[in-house]
Design an enzyme around this catalytic site. Structure first.
Site, PDB file in Angstrom:
ATOM      1  N   ASP A  36       0.703  -1.286  -0.081  1.00  0.00           N
ATOM      2  CA  ASP A  36      -0.127   0.127   0.144  1.00  0.00           C
ATOM      3  C   ASP A  36       0.728   1.358   0.029  1.00  0.00           C
ATOM      4  O   ASP A  36       0.600   2.197   0.700  1.00  0.00           O
ATOM      5  CB  ASP A  36      -0.787  -0.034   1.003  1.00  0.00           C
ATOM      6  CG  ASP A  36      -2.114  -1.000   1.071  1.00  0.00           C
ATOM      7  OD1 ASP A  36      -2.484  -1.346  -0.120  1.00  0.00           O
ATOM      8  OD2 ASP A  36      -2.396  -1.651   2.275  1.00  0.00           O
TER       9      ASP A  36
ATOM     10  N   GLY B  48       1.926   2.782  -3.001  1.00  0.00           N
ATOM     11  CA  GLY B  48       1.448   3.506  -3.933  1.00  0.00           C
ATOM     12  C   GLY B  48       1.861   3.183  -5.398  1.00  0.00           C
ATOM     13  O   GLY B  48       1.794   3.815  -6.377  1.00  0.00           O
ATOM     14  N   LYS B  49       2.000   1.707  -5.385  1.00  0.00           N
ATOM     15  CA  LYS B  49       2.313   1.197  -6.843  1.00  0.00           C
ATOM     16  C   LYS B  49       1.231   1.094  -7.707  1.00  0.00           C
ATOM     17  O   LYS B  49       1.321   1.491  -8.733  1.00  0.00           O
ATOM     18  CB  LYS B  49       2.761  -0.357  -6.623  1.00  0.00           C
ATOM     19  CG  LYS B  49       4.032  -0.646  -5.803  1.00  0.00           C
ATOM     20  CD  LYS B  49       4.625  -2.130  -5.827  1.00  0.00           C
ATOM     21  CE  LYS B  49       3.194  -3.088  -5.420  1.00  0.00           C
ATOM     22  NZ  LYS B  49       2.926  -2.840  -3.948  1.00  0.00           N
ATOM     23  N   THR B  50       0.170   1.154  -7.307  1.00  0.00           N
ATOM     24  CA  THR B  50      -1.261   1.030  -8.098  1.00  0.00           C
ATOM     25  C   THR B  50      -1.557   2.455  -8.687  1.00  0.00           C
ATOM     26  O   THR B  50      -1.903   2.753  -9.430  1.00  0.00           O
ATOM     27  CB  THR B  50      -2.367   0.247  -7.268  1.00  0.00           C
ATOM     28  OG1 THR B  50      -2.088  -0.900  -6.969  1.00  0.00           O
ATOM     29  CG2 THR B  50      -3.438   0.166  -8.149  1.00  0.00           C
TER      30      THR B  50
ATOM     31  N   LYS C 273      -0.597  -7.187 -13.465  1.00  0.00           N
ATOM     32  CA  LYS C 273      -0.236  -7.794 -12.291  1.00  0.00           C
ATOM     33  C   LYS C 273      -0.540  -9.160 -12.031  1.00  0.00           C
ATOM     34  O   LYS C 273      -1.563  -9.711 -12.008  1.00  0.00           O
ATOM     35  CB  LYS C 273      -1.432  -7.223 -11.165  1.00  0.00           C
ATOM     36  CG  LYS C 273      -1.212  -7.595  -9.845  1.00  0.00           C
ATOM     37  CD  LYS C 273      -1.131  -6.247  -8.817  1.00  0.00           C
ATOM     38  CE  LYS C 273      -0.671  -6.661  -7.310  1.00  0.00           C
ATOM     39  NZ  LYS C 273      -0.607  -5.464  -6.423  1.00  0.00           N
TER      40      LYS C 273
ATOM     41  N   GLU D 214       3.189  -4.946 -12.234  1.00  0.00           N
ATOM     42  CA  GLU D 214       3.125  -4.458 -11.089  1.00  0.00           C
ATOM     43  C   GLU D 214       3.284  -5.622  -9.905  1.00  0.00           C
ATOM     44  O   GLU D 214       2.638  -6.495 -10.219  1.00  0.00           O
ATOM     45  CB  GLU D 214       1.772  -3.764 -10.511  1.00  0.00           C
ATOM     46  CG  GLU D 214       1.518  -3.157  -9.354  1.00  0.00           C
ATOM     47  CD  GLU D 214       0.377  -2.445  -8.942  1.00  0.00           C
ATOM     48  OE1 GLU D 214       0.160  -2.542  -7.737  1.00  0.00           O
ATOM     49  OE2 GLU D 214      -0.596  -2.338  -9.769  1.00  0.00           O
TER      50      GLU D 214
ATOM     51  N   ALA E  36       3.557  -7.662  -6.225  1.00  0.00           N
ATOM     52  CA  ALA E  36       2.667  -7.670  -5.118  1.00  0.00           C
ATOM     53  C   ALA E  36       3.385  -7.486  -3.741  1.00  0.00           C
ATOM     54  O   ALA E  36       4.214  -8.146  -3.407  1.00  0.00           O
ATOM     55  CB  ALA E  36       2.179  -9.116  -5.115  1.00  0.00           C
TER      56      ALA E  36
END
Length: 230
Positions: free
Chosen positions: A13, A15-17, A37, A107, A109
């Site tokens: 969480d 900020g990758k997405t 992903k 992306e 995980a």
């Protein structure tokens, strides 16, 4: 021939997405990039692929389906075990190899030391995929330590790091954070983008990305000329 790249975060969480949404909103159509992903956990809610697509309003052709998808919001090794499924790193690496010379944002995980299986860490898979990496860090307090640790872990394993990008709330530390990480981390700062101050429609988000993300084209130019940076 294109160049896939791996988006690695300094943690979960971080900020990758959000970075992926910005990149796809600005460059997917103009530069022919797709989002992927390969390992999605926590799919019981809105998965990251669905989130990126809703945010950018891009059609299905710009997205690849996850290789592994788990309902449990946890590390891949735990989620797969809980659901009685097998995650095979070799199978995943074969899938990654097929896309390595295409324009694909991959992306990851969680952070780079997240276990894919009980004895196989993400950082090993990143290295064996031969994909160059963009590290995503937060703008906030603590990011210097987290980002330097991530950069050190990757570069000490001879993983090609294109640079790092900071995202998050606007604050008084972010400029010094970026400068300090660049000075000590051995990787260039590709940019800083703050979260929008309010929820945006897809059209508004695309406009936001076009103006606030990668204004100097550091990210896209580095991807298109990777030999200059690696």
């Amino acid at each position: 021939m294109g160049q896939a790249f791996y988006v690695a975060g300094t943690g979960t969480d971080v900020g990758k997405t959000f970075f992926s949404c910005l990149f796809m909103a600005k460059y997917a159509e103009s530069n022919g990039f797709r989002y992927w992903k390969p390992i999605q956990t926590g799919a019981a809610g809105t998965g990251d692929t669905e989130l990126v697509q809703k945010t950018t309003n891009l059609p299905d052709s710009f997205f690849l389906k996850p290789v592994y998808e788990f309902q449990t919001p946890a590390s891949p090794h735990y989620a797969s075990k809980q659901e009685g499924k097998i995650l095979d790193p070799k199978f995943l690496l074969t899938a990654l190899a097929k896309e390595r010379k295409t324009n694909t944002l991959v992306e990851g995980a969680g952070g780079v030391f997240v276990p894919w299986t009980e004895d196989y860490l993400a950082i090993r898979g990143i290295g064996e995929s031969n994909l160059p990496v963009v590290v995503i860090g937060s703008t906030e307090l603590g990011t210097i330590n987290h980002t330097l640790l991530t950069l050190d872990a990757l570069t000490s394993r001879f993983v090609a790091v294109l640079g790092f990008y900071l995202v998050g709330p606007e604050n008084s530390l972010q400029i010094d954070n970026a400068e300090t990480i660049q000075k000590l981390g051995g990787a260039p700062c590709l940019g800083v983008t703050n979260f929008p101050k309010q929820k945006l429609t897809p059209a508004e988000f695309i406009s936001f990305a076009n103006h606030q993300f990668d204004p100097n084209r550091n990210v896209i130019d580095t991807l298109q000329n990777p030999d200059d940076e690696i």
